[in-house]
Design a protein around this motif. Sequence first.
Motif, mmCIF file in Angstrom:
data_model
loop_
_atom_site.group_PDB
_atom_site.id
_atom_site.type_symbol
_atom_site.label_atom_id
_atom_site.label_comp_id
_atom_site.label_asym_id
_atom_site.label_seq_id
_atom_site.Cartn_x
_atom_site.Cartn_y
_atom_site.Cartn_z
ATOM 1 N N MET B 1 -44.992 19.917 -8.204
ATOM 2 C CA MET B 1 -44.402 21.000 -8.983
ATOM 3 C C MET B 1 -43.229 21.607 -8.215
ATOM 4 O O MET B 1 -42.181 21.891 -8.771
ATOM 5 C CB MET B 1 -45.472 22.054 -9.244
ATOM 6 C CG MET B 1 -44.970 23.174 -10.140
ATOM 7 S SD MET B 1 -46.035 24.599 -10.047
ATOM 8 C CE MET B 1 -45.189 25.625 -8.899
ATOM 9 N N ILE B 2 -43.432 21.788 -6.897
ATOM 10 C CA ILE B 2 -42.362 22.379 -6.090
ATOM 11 C C ILE B 2 -41.165 21.439 -6.025
ATOM 12 O O ILE B 2 -40.018 21.870 -6.071
ATOM 13 C CB ILE B 2 -42.929 22.704 -4.696
ATOM 14 C CG1 ILE B 2 -43.748 23.981 -4.803
ATOM 15 C CG2 ILE B 2 -41.834 22.867 -3.683
ATOM 16 C CD1 ILE B 2 -44.144 24.558 -3.524
ATOM 17 N N PHE B 3 -41.442 20.138 -5.999
ATOM 18 C CA PHE B 3 -40.342 19.183 -5.981
ATOM 19 C C PHE B 3 -39.514 19.290 -7.252
ATOM 20 O O PHE B 3 -38.288 19.174 -7.210
ATOM 21 C CB PHE B 3 -40.890 17.759 -5.844
ATOM 22 C CG PHE B 3 -41.405 17.446 -4.479
ATOM 23 C CD1 PHE B 3 -40.639 17.715 -3.362
ATOM 24 C CD2 PHE B 3 -42.656 16.889 -4.299
ATOM 25 C CE1 PHE B 3 -41.102 17.428 -2.100
ATOM 26 C CE2 PHE B 3 -43.130 16.600 -3.048
ATOM 27 C CZ PHE B 3 -42.358 16.859 -1.938
ATOM 28 N N LEU B 5 -38.990 21.996 -9.009
ATOM 29 C CA LEU B 5 -38.132 23.182 -8.899
ATOM 30 C C LEU B 5 -36.852 22.838 -8.149
ATOM 31 O O LEU B 5 -35.763 23.300 -8.485
ATOM 32 C CB LEU B 5 -38.871 24.300 -8.175
ATOM 33 C CG LEU B 5 -39.892 25.089 -8.984
ATOM 34 C CD1 LEU B 5 -40.598 26.082 -8.101
ATOM 35 C CD2 LEU B 5 -39.198 25.814 -10.115
ATOM 36 N N LEU B 7 -35.472 19.843 -8.044
ATOM 37 C CA LEU B 7 -34.658 19.057 -8.978
ATOM 38 C C LEU B 7 -33.924 19.994 -9.929
ATOM 39 O O LEU B 7 -32.754 19.782 -10.235
ATOM 40 C CB LEU B 7 -35.549 18.095 -9.755
ATOM 41 C CG LEU B 7 -34.856 17.280 -10.842
ATOM 42 C CD1 LEU B 7 -33.894 16.301 -10.214
ATOM 43 C CD2 LEU B 7 -35.850 16.554 -11.689
ATOM 44 N N LEU B 8 -34.609 21.066 -10.352
ATOM 45 C CA LEU B 8 -33.997 22.047 -11.242
ATOM 46 C C LEU B 8 -32.769 22.669 -10.587
ATOM 47 O O LEU B 8 -31.713 22.826 -11.221
ATOM 48 C CB LEU B 8 -35.036 23.117 -11.572
ATOM 49 C CG LEU B 8 -34.794 23.951 -12.812
ATOM 50 C CD1 LEU B 8 -34.734 23.059 -14.022
ATOM 51 C CD2 LEU B 8 -35.894 24.963 -12.971
ATOM 52 N N LEU B 9 -32.887 23.002 -9.301
ATOM 53 C CA LEU B 9 -31.761 23.598 -8.565
ATOM 54 C C LEU B 9 -30.570 22.641 -8.568
ATOM 55 O O LEU B 9 -29.422 23.044 -8.829
ATOM 56 C CB LEU B 9 -32.213 23.895 -7.138
ATOM 57 C CG LEU B 9 -31.570 25.067 -6.414
ATOM 58 C CD1 LEU B 9 -31.747 26.330 -7.195
ATOM 59 C CD2 LEU B 9 -32.169 25.218 -5.042
ATOM 60 N N LEU B 39 -33.103 21.766 0.518
ATOM 61 C CA LEU B 39 -34.480 22.217 0.287
ATOM 62 C C LEU B 39 -35.400 21.026 0.051
ATOM 63 O O LEU B 39 -36.521 20.979 0.579
ATOM 64 C CB LEU B 39 -34.486 23.158 -0.922
ATOM 65 C CG LEU B 39 -35.811 23.810 -1.252
ATOM 66 C CD1 LEU B 39 -36.268 24.628 -0.071
ATOM 67 C CD2 LEU B 39 -35.681 24.687 -2.459
ATOM 68 N N LEU B 40 -34.907 20.036 -0.704
ATOM 69 C CA LEU B 40 -35.731 18.853 -0.989
ATOM 70 C C LEU B 40 -36.096 18.123 0.299
ATOM 71 O O LEU B 40 -37.259 17.771 0.525
ATOM 72 C CB LEU B 40 -34.948 17.932 -1.922
ATOM 73 C CG LEU B 40 -35.610 16.595 -2.241
ATOM 74 C CD1 LEU B 40 -36.889 16.850 -2.977
ATOM 75 C CD2 LEU B 40 -34.697 15.737 -3.064
ATOM 76 N N LEU B 42 -36.275 19.317 3.316
ATOM 77 C CA LEU B 42 -37.228 20.059 4.141
ATOM 78 C C LEU B 42 -38.626 20.024 3.546
ATOM 79 O O LEU B 42 -39.615 19.966 4.265
ATOM 80 C CB LEU B 42 -36.772 21.505 4.302
ATOM 81 C CG LEU B 42 -35.778 21.737 5.419
ATOM 82 C CD1 LEU B 42 -35.525 23.209 5.586
ATOM 83 C CD2 LEU B 42 -36.300 21.172 6.712
ATOM 84 N N LEU B 43 -38.710 20.047 2.192
ATOM 85 C CA LEU B 43 -40.036 20.038 1.551
ATOM 86 C C LEU B 43 -40.747 18.725 1.814
ATOM 87 O O LEU B 43 -41.972 18.682 1.934
ATOM 88 C CB LEU B 43 -39.890 20.262 0.048
ATOM 89 C CG LEU B 43 -39.590 21.679 -0.405
ATOM 90 C CD1 LEU B 43 -39.355 21.706 -1.893
ATOM 91 C CD2 LEU B 43 -40.726 22.603 -0.057
ATOM 92 N N ILE B 44 -39.977 17.618 1.910
ATOM 93 C CA ILE B 44 -40.619 16.325 2.161
ATOM 94 C C ILE B 44 -41.312 16.332 3.518
ATOM 95 O O ILE B 44 -42.382 15.757 3.691
ATOM 96 C CB ILE B 44 -39.568 15.196 2.076
ATOM 97 C CG1 ILE B 44 -39.152 14.998 0.635
ATOM 98 C CG2 ILE B 44 -40.125 13.891 2.596
ATOM 99 C CD1 ILE B 44 -38.038 14.027 0.483
ATOM 100 N N GLY B 45 -40.702 17.009 4.501
ATOM 101 C CA GLY B 45 -41.276 16.966 5.834
ATOM 102 C C GLY B 45 -42.324 18.016 6.099
ATOM 103 O O GLY B 45 -42.835 18.102 7.212
ATOM 104 N N TYR B 46 -42.655 18.826 5.093
ATOM 105 C CA TYR B 46 -43.559 19.957 5.349
ATOM 106 C C TYR B 46 -45.016 19.512 5.387
ATOM 107 O O TYR B 46 -45.436 18.651 4.622
ATOM 108 C CB TYR B 46 -43.359 21.016 4.263
ATOM 109 C CG TYR B 46 -44.210 22.236 4.447
ATOM 110 C CD1 TYR B 46 -44.020 23.068 5.532
ATOM 111 C CD2 TYR B 46 -45.195 22.556 3.540
ATOM 112 C CE1 TYR B 46 -44.796 24.183 5.720
ATOM 113 C CE2 TYR B 46 -45.986 23.672 3.707
ATOM 114 C CZ TYR B 46 -45.774 24.476 4.804
ATOM 115 O OH TYR B 46 -46.550 25.580 4.984
ATOM 116 N N GLU B 48 -48.940 21.093 5.234
ATOM 117 C CA GLU B 48 -49.651 22.294 4.780
ATOM 118 C C GLU B 48 -50.086 23.117 5.994
ATOM 119 O O GLU B 48 -50.774 22.601 6.878
ATOM 120 C CB GLU B 48 -50.859 21.875 3.951
ATOM 121 C CG GLU B 48 -51.562 23.010 3.252
ATOM 122 C CD GLU B 48 -50.771 23.537 2.073
ATOM 123 O OE1 GLU B 48 -50.313 22.732 1.258
ATOM 124 O OE2 GLU B 48 -50.605 24.777 1.974
#
Lengths: 173, 115, 185
Positions: B1-3, B5, B7-9, B39-40, B42-46, B48
């Motif tokens: 879902m965050i990914f 968002l 894509l939306l940006l 952002l994309l 950085l999110l891939i490397g995050y 939890e």
Amino acid sequence: MNTPRKLPDEGLDMGVTVKTVTRWLKGPILLFGIYLVLYGHITPGGGFGGGVVIASAFILITLASGERASLQLFSKGVASRLDSIGLLMFLVLGWLGTGWAGSYFFSNFINTPEAAQFTLLSGGIMPIMNIALGIKVASAIFLVFTLLTAFHIVEQELEDRLCAEAHQQESNS
Amino acid sequence: MIFSLCLLLILIGLYGVVVSRQTLKIVISLLIMNHGVHLLLLLIGYREAGNPPIVDPAISIAEFAASSVDPLPQALVLTAIVIGLGVLALMVAFCVRLYERYGTFDVTEIRRLRG
Amino acid sequence: MTEVLALLILLTVIAAIITVLTSNLLYAVISVGAVGFLLAIVYLFLAAPDVAIVQIGVEVVSLVILIRATLGREVQQLKTVHAVVGVSFAVAFVAVIGLFGIQVFNQFPEFGIPVMERFADAPALVYLQSGLATTGAPNLVTAVLLDFRAWDTLGEATVLFCAALGTAVVLRRNARIGRKKSEDK
């Protein structure tokens, strides 16, 4: 052809508050930038972040007390030279690593002893590379900013000169 | 879902690039696309509840490697952000030049005034 | 945690929508600043303090540059042409790209598990395990930037140098006068 437009003045109408706060803050901001550059290999930061922070200190001086004040500290010629010097320092550091067998371009040729870890003098050539990058980024960003802001004045000068030239040509013919 | 968002940006930036008529607005839309890509990455490397990739002397290396986020995308995004600033300054310089020549930021006006 | 992150990114998306839809350039500049600073907070939540520091500094500088470029100039988009054909064509174009994007994004790994977990010999895992021993720098982002992938940084420095050079060339002082003279001849 061009519509007449108002030129933004060079920070002349900035109030006493802005100028005083700038006088207090420019030192700490510069210090923070230098800290980020020097301790980039231990704590968050590094050449890029530190360089941008150093450049923003000079940008603050430009905005608050005019372009002349900041160009006295950091002139355009100095900025363009430092830009080249930073990039050359980085290249030379990479090239120095190729001197002996088993090493390669950008090899870290200064070994860090176990005891020296987590101190300022660790990480081999990394602190020097950080300083080179910091110099490079700070001067490049400040140079770009100065060019973009100085353009307003240049525009006005150019228009005046072109008007004068046109007048002369008309009077000649 | 965050990914999505993210894509939306990127898509919002793309819409701005396609629709805008002012050169500076196109530059700003490109900036938004830039942000979305960073952002994309950085999110891939995050991970939890992960820790920053800075070695903590209090814990062992194996424990650290199992709890840290990915340092590689962070390093790449770091360079990409600074390059973005340089490219932004170059694009704004072009816009300012065009404004000085034609007296407008509007692309269609500039096309009409050409010559 | 993920909810906070999603909320912050949602705020970013809203600021981005305002940026694209407003017709006043100064408003657009200010809301793109909101996008950048919100992203700096998101980066802090993503455990990336290095990136957050750089993002804040870069955002300040780019905002100042953009505001200086719009100040004193005609910022209002006077003829806000909302031609139905043009906008619908743009929406269709963006929607097609979005459809392809969704196809790609469906293949992504689950959020919260880094890519390096899925491969046994991922480079990032090697950096995490042996970075301190081989380079001596605890900050592994700097270690990747200046040791493991210094070539990338060299390329970045070159790009920044070229961007500064290009700006200097585009904004050089005597461009217009030179052109004027050559036209006169």
